[in-house]
Design a protein around this motif. Structure first.
Motif, short mmCIF file in Angstrom:
data_model
loop_
_atom_site.label_atom_id
_atom_site.label_comp_id
_atom_site.label_asym_id
_atom_site.label_seq_id
_atom_site.Cartn_x
_atom_site.Cartn_y
_atom_site.Cartn_z
N SER A 459 55.29 37.50 37.79
CA SER A 459 54.79 38.13 36.55
C SER A 459 55.92 38.20 35.53
O SER A 459 56.96 38.82 35.79
N LYS A 460 55.68 37.56 34.38
CA LYS A 460 56.76 37.45 33.39
C LYS A 460 57.08 38.78 32.74
O LYS A 460 58.19 39.03 32.31
N ASN A 461 56.09 39.64 32.60
CA ASN A 461 56.34 40.95 31.98
C ASN A 461 55.41 42.00 32.59
O ASN A 461 54.55 41.68 33.41
N ASP A 462 55.62 43.24 32.17
CA ASP A 462 54.88 44.34 32.79
C ASP A 462 53.38 44.23 32.58
O ASP A 462 52.58 44.60 33.43
N LYS A 463 53.02 43.69 31.38
CA LYS A 463 51.59 43.60 31.09
C LYS A 463 50.92 42.63 32.08
O LYS A 463 49.86 42.94 32.67
N ILE A 464 51.56 41.49 32.29
CA ILE A 464 50.99 40.51 33.22
C ILE A 464 51.00 41.07 34.65
O ILE A 464 50.05 40.88 35.42
N LEU A 465 52.08 41.78 34.97
CA LEU A 465 52.15 42.38 36.31
C LEU A 465 50.95 43.30 36.53
O LEU A 465 50.30 43.28 37.58
N GLU A 466 50.65 44.09 35.51
CA GLU A 466 49.55 45.04 35.63
C GLU A 466 48.22 44.30 35.83
O GLU A 466 47.39 44.68 36.67
N ILE A 467 48.03 43.23 35.05
CA ILE A 467 46.77 42.46 35.20
C ILE A 467 46.69 41.84 36.61
O ILE A 467 45.65 41.85 37.26
N ARG A 469 48.05 42.98 39.31
CA ARG A 469 47.75 44.04 40.28
C ARG A 469 46.25 44.37 40.27
O ARG A 469 45.63 44.52 41.32
N LYS A 470 45.69 44.43 39.06
CA LYS A 470 44.25 44.73 38.96
C LYS A 470 43.44 43.60 39.59
O LYS A 470 42.42 43.85 40.26
N ALA A 471 43.88 42.36 39.35
CA ALA A 471 43.15 41.21 39.91
C ALA A 471 43.18 41.28 41.43
O ALA A 471 42.16 41.04 42.10
N PHE A 472 44.32 41.62 41.97
CA PHE A 472 44.46 41.71 43.43
C PHE A 472 43.50 42.77 43.98
O PHE A 472 42.76 42.54 44.94
N GLN A 473 43.50 43.94 43.32
CA GLN A 473 42.63 45.03 43.77
C GLN A 473 41.15 44.64 43.64
O GLN A 473 40.34 44.90 44.53
N ALA A 474 40.84 43.95 42.52
CA ALA A 474 39.44 43.54 42.32
C ALA A 474 39.00 42.57 43.41
O ALA A 474 37.85 42.59 43.86
N GLY A 475 39.93 41.72 43.85
CA GLY A 475 39.63 40.79 44.95
C GLY A 475 39.32 41.55 46.22
O GLY A 475 38.39 41.22 46.96
N ILE A 476 40.13 42.58 46.47
CA ILE A 476 39.90 43.41 47.67
C ILE A 476 38.51 44.04 47.59
O ILE A 476 37.75 44.04 48.57
N ASP A 477 38.17 44.54 46.40
CA ASP A 477 36.88 45.23 46.25
C ASP A 477 35.69 44.28 46.23
O ASP A 477 34.55 44.70 46.33
N SER A 478 35.98 42.97 46.07
CA SER A 478 34.86 42.03 45.86
C SER A 478 34.14 41.67 47.15
O SER A 478 33.06 41.09 47.12
N ILE A 479 34.74 41.97 48.28
CA ILE A 479 34.04 41.58 49.54
C ILE A 479 33.94 42.77 50.49
O ILE A 479 34.66 43.72 50.38
#
Ligand SMILES: Cc1ncc(C[n+]2csc(CCOP(=O)(O)OP(=O)(O)O)c2C)c(N)n1
Ligand code: SF4
Length: 479
Positions: A459-467, A469-479
């Motif tokens: 992640s190049k910066n904090d904003k991308i890092l945050e997105i 992290r959210k993507a990772f969590q959304a993947g967990i929640d998706s199944i």
């Protein structure tokens, strides 16, 4: 009393795919390859290195050398044996690596390979069969064909003005600092055969003593390519090849090479230290032998000693990055990993896939043909790789882009609307991280903590890092 017999390092029979089991080699009568095989076998026996030896067969008449040697065997692409040997030796410094090559293989297509390996002083032994011709493909000109020699591609004879002079590889390589031993021998008389064997043995001994690169060039008869009978071919070597390729030793200065470190996975304690170092002090570390798949892989893994993943989609989807994230996270977890990308010719929009292998053991092969896990990011990838998944394996696919379902009924299937979720987060290209979340949830690995570490790395910066992290969590929640 001297007993003449088959070396133990040469197999008794030569089974082939399809059940045939010829008791003779595939070489033509009178060919030098067979004699050299026997010499190598005898040297391996006498040095007691059979269990450690890995022989690399080239492309050429000796492509099937692996049918004959009762050693480890690897077959390399044309001219690439020194590069393959380098990889094997570096991964397994305790092995004895023999790169067996013809003159077309070593001096033509693999010319730069051999120069670079020799120059690096790789601790390998090269057995170089110089028969002055491309034997296997019907007798074309080789870099070592002698002046005036009639070949399939020089029917009027090799002329210097068109093709230069025959290349004297043993002398050429002797000039490189990395080379410990370089010699040329022939097989034309029993005495010469004995001298050839001594040179092969010395070259292997130097390798055992870790003294760097050694090569034995052998002038070898090819009666078929030369269109002669076997007896005439011996005379032809004496009269025509030896003047062009003088016999002798061109270098014999064994040097001490830095002893390469043992590969990490030989010593679990060392692995633990490396993992701790890499993780920079964070959290618990799995020791290699304590990472059973049964826990790491949702209870399934007990049946597999490695997890082989195929990650496939189109260029630009972050397919290679997804494989890398899974591999890196697993590596931080203390597991052995390989990651092998495969690109289509187009930069974006073409097909892309990568192979990831994760294992508690040494990984012998980074290629994935049969997989335990398939991640398909577009429809052609699902269609192409679905049948390669092992029964009981797992398929993840991007259900927002793929409008069919996998046809397999004997695998676990997880549709993940990854692109849709990523678009919802305002960044379509984090679809790969969404899938990573689903993998983590379904398989129980890689470790969430390690995934967080690898996500931080990309992640190049904090904003991308945050997105991310959210993507990772959304993947967990998706199944
Ligand atoms: C990449 C690639 N290019 C070309 C070939 C065709 N080919 C097969 S064997 C060979 C030459 C082998 O000659 P040499 O190394 O002298 O071995 P020999 O057959 O004489 O033992 C060639 C050009 C190939 N198999 N792969
Ligand atoms: S073509 Fe030449 S090198 Fe090849 S097997 Fe026959 S004799 Fe040997």
């Amino acid at each position: 009393m001297k007993i003449i017999q088959r070396p133990e390092s040469i197999l008794e029979t030569f089974p082939r795919k399809g059940g045939a089991e010829p008791d003779a080699t595939h070489y033509c009568p009178g060919c030098g390859h067979g004699i050299v095989h026997k010499l190598i076998g005898e040297c391996i026996d006498e040095l007691g290195i059979r269990d450690d030896t890995i022989l690399i067969s080239p492309v050429g008449c000796s492509v099937f050398a692996y049918y004959y040697f009762d050693t480890g065997n690897v077959q390399a692409a044309h001219g690439r044996a020194p590069a393959v040997g380098t990889g094997i030796k570096r991964a397994r410094p305790g092995s004895i690596v023999i790169s067996y090559q013809g003159d077309g293989d070593l001096a033509a297509i693999g010319g730069n390979n051999i120069l670079q390996a020799a120059n690096r002083g790789e601790n390998l032994t090269v057995i170089f069969i110089n028969n002055a011709i491309y034997g296997m493909t019907g007798g074309q000109l080789a870099p070592t064909s002698i002046l005036g020699m009639h070949t399939a591609t020089t029917p009027r004879g090799r002329e210097f003005s068109d093709y230069g002079s025959p290349m004297r590889m043993a002398e050429l390589l002797a000039n490189l600092d990395g080379v410990s031993f370089s010699a040329r021998h022939a097989l034309t008389t029993p005495a010469k055969i004995n001298r050839t064997k001594k040179a092969i043995k010395k070259a292997l001994q130097y390798q055992m003593e870790n003294r760097g690169f050694s090569i034995v060039e052998i002038l070898s008869q090819c009666p078929t390519g030369w269109k002669m009978d076997p007896v005439d071919s011996l005379q032809w070597i004496e009269e025509n090849m030896v003047p062009a390729f003088p016999l002798g030793t061109f270098k014999d200065t064994p040097h001490d090479r830095l002893t390469p470190p043992e590969p990490a996975n030989y010593d679990p304690d060392l692995v633990e230290r490396i993992v701790r170092h890499k993780a920079e002090g964070g959290g618990e570390h799995i020791r290699l032998h304590e990472a059973p798949w049964a826990d790491a892989f949702g209870g399934k893994g007990g049946q597999w000693d490695a997890i082989r993943m195929k990650v496939a989609g189109f260029g630009g989807q972050g397919v290679l990055m997804l494989g890398e994230l899974a591999a890196r996270s697993s590596m931080l977890q203390g597991l052995n990993v390989t990651w092998l990308p495969s690109y289509g010719p187009e930069m974006r929009g073409g097909t892309a896939n990568c192979s990831v292998v994760v294992s508690t053991r040494d990984i012998g092969n980074p290629m994935v043909d049969k997989s335990e896990v398939l991640i398909a990011m577009n429809r052609p990838s699902l269609e192409k790789f679905e049948q390669d998944v092992q029964p009981g394996g797992v398929i993840f696919y991007d259900s927002s882009l793929i409008n069919i379902e996998p046809s397999r009924k004997d695998v676990e299937v997880h549709p993940v609307p990854a692109t849709k979720i990523a678009d919802g987060l305002g960044m379509g290209r984090v679809a790969n991280v969404v899938i990573l979340g689903a993998i983590h949830k379904a398989l129980g690995f890689p470790d969430a903590e390690r995934i967080e570490e690898t996500i931080r790395l990309i992640s190049k910066n904090d904003k991308i890092l945050e997105i991310n992290r959210k993507a990772f969590q959304a993947g967990i929640d998706s199944i």
